[in-house]
Design a protein around this motif. Structure first.
Motif, PDB file in Angstrom:
ATOM      1  N   ILE A   1     -25.567  96.888  39.939  1.00  0.00           N
ATOM      2  CA  ILE A   1     -25.110  96.476  41.264  1.00  0.00           C
ATOM      3  C   ILE A   1     -23.633  96.065  41.203  1.00  0.00           C
ATOM      4  N   PHE A   2     -23.205  95.527  40.060  1.00  0.00           N
ATOM      5  CA  PHE A   2     -21.805  95.132  39.900  1.00  0.00           C
ATOM      6  C   PHE A   2     -20.895  96.356  39.835  1.00  0.00           C
ATOM      7  N   GLU A   3     -21.329  97.393  39.132  1.00  0.00           N
ATOM      8  CA  GLU A   3     -20.546  98.631  39.071  1.00  0.00           C
ATOM      9  C   GLU A   3     -20.480  99.292  40.445  1.00  0.00           C
ATOM     10  N   ASP A   4     -21.588  99.249  41.167  1.00  0.00           N
ATOM     11  CA  ASP A   4     -21.598  99.784  42.534  1.00  0.00           C
ATOM     12  C   ASP A   4     -20.613  99.022  43.418  1.00  0.00           C
ATOM     13  N   PHE A   5     -20.575  97.697  43.248  1.00  0.00           N
ATOM     14  CA  PHE A   5     -19.659  96.881  44.036  1.00  0.00           C
ATOM     15  C   PHE A   5     -18.203  97.206  43.682  1.00  0.00           C
ATOM     16  N   CYS A   6     -17.931  97.394  42.398  1.00  0.00           N
ATOM     17  CA  CYS A   6     -16.580  97.779  41.974  1.00  0.00           C
ATOM     18  C   CYS A   6     -16.183  99.107  42.616  1.00  0.00           C
ATOM     19  N   GLN A   7     -17.114 100.050  42.653  1.00  0.00           N
ATOM     20  CA  GLN A   7     -16.839 101.347  43.276  1.00  0.00           C
ATOM     21  C   GLN A   7     -16.553 101.175  44.764  1.00  0.00           C
ATOM     22  N   LEU A   8     -17.283 100.286  45.408  1.00  0.00           N
ATOM     23  CA  LEU A   8     -17.055  99.996  46.824  1.00  0.00           C
ATOM     24  C   LEU A   8     -15.643  99.443  47.034  1.00  0.00           C
ATOM     25  N   ILE A   9     -15.219  98.553  46.163  1.00  0.00           N
ATOM     26  CA  ILE A   9     -13.869  97.977  46.250  1.00  0.00           C
ATOM     27  C   ILE A   9     -12.816  99.078  46.100  1.00  0.00           C
ATOM     28  N   LEU A  10     -13.007  99.961  45.124  1.00  0.00           N
ATOM     29  CA  LEU A  10     -12.050 101.054  44.920  1.00  0.00           C
ATOM     30  C   LEU A  10     -11.953 101.950  46.149  1.00  0.00           C
ATOM     31  N   GLY A  11     -13.041 102.065  46.882  1.00  0.00           N
ATOM     32  CA  GLY A  11     -13.051 102.906  48.070  1.00  0.00           C
ATOM     33  C   GLY A  11     -12.340 102.307  49.270  1.00  0.00           C
ATOM     34  N   LEU A  12     -11.965 101.046  49.185  1.00  0.00           N
ATOM     35  CA  LEU A  12     -11.317 100.385  50.319  1.00  0.00           C
ATOM     36  C   LEU A  12      -9.887 100.851  50.549  1.00  0.00           C
ATOM     37  N   ASP A  13      -9.187 101.163  49.462  1.00  0.00           N
ATOM     38  CA  ASP A  13      -7.778 101.533  49.595  1.00  0.00           C
ATOM     39  C   ASP A  13      -7.363 102.383  48.398  1.00  0.00           C
ATOM     40  N   GLU A  14      -6.602 103.418  48.654  1.00  0.00           N
ATOM     41  CA  GLU A  14      -6.155 104.325  47.591  1.00  0.00           C
ATOM     42  C   GLU A  14      -5.253 103.645  46.563  1.00  0.00           C
ATOM     43  N   SER A  15      -4.618 102.542  46.937  1.00  0.00           N
ATOM     44  CA  SER A  15      -3.697 101.882  46.009  1.00  0.00           C
ATOM     45  C   SER A  15      -4.415 100.980  45.006  1.00  0.00           C
TER      46      SER A  15
END
Length: 72
Positions: free
Chosen positions: A11-25
């Motif tokens: 679930i933590f890795e999924d959350f990290c992926q979600l964060i990365l998806g918020l902004d290209e930078s």
């Protein structure tokens, strides 16, 4: 139940992926405990990390220490 050679993301890795998806930078997302133990990290796809795994862990621990020192 059939076993898989690939483990499911936490679930933590999924959350990290979600964060990365918020902004290209955003290049990196990580989750750590208040003691600095790393629970999950994720880099943007096709990104060459600027720090080694050991340097990343050390940086996270230092960041947690700084955060905790500001709470007092």
């Amino acid at each position: 139940m059939a076993s898989s050679s690939r483990t499911q993301p936490s679930i933590f890795e999924d959350f990290c992926q979600l964060i990365l998806g918020l902004d290209e930078s955003i290049r990196f997302a990580g989750i750590a405990t208040l003691t600095g133990a790393v629970l999950a990290t994720k880099y943007r796809t096709n990104l060459v990390p600027l720090l080694t795994e050991e340097e990343t862990s050390s940086s996270i621990k230092h960041s947690v220490w700084r955060m905790e020192s500001r709470r007092a």
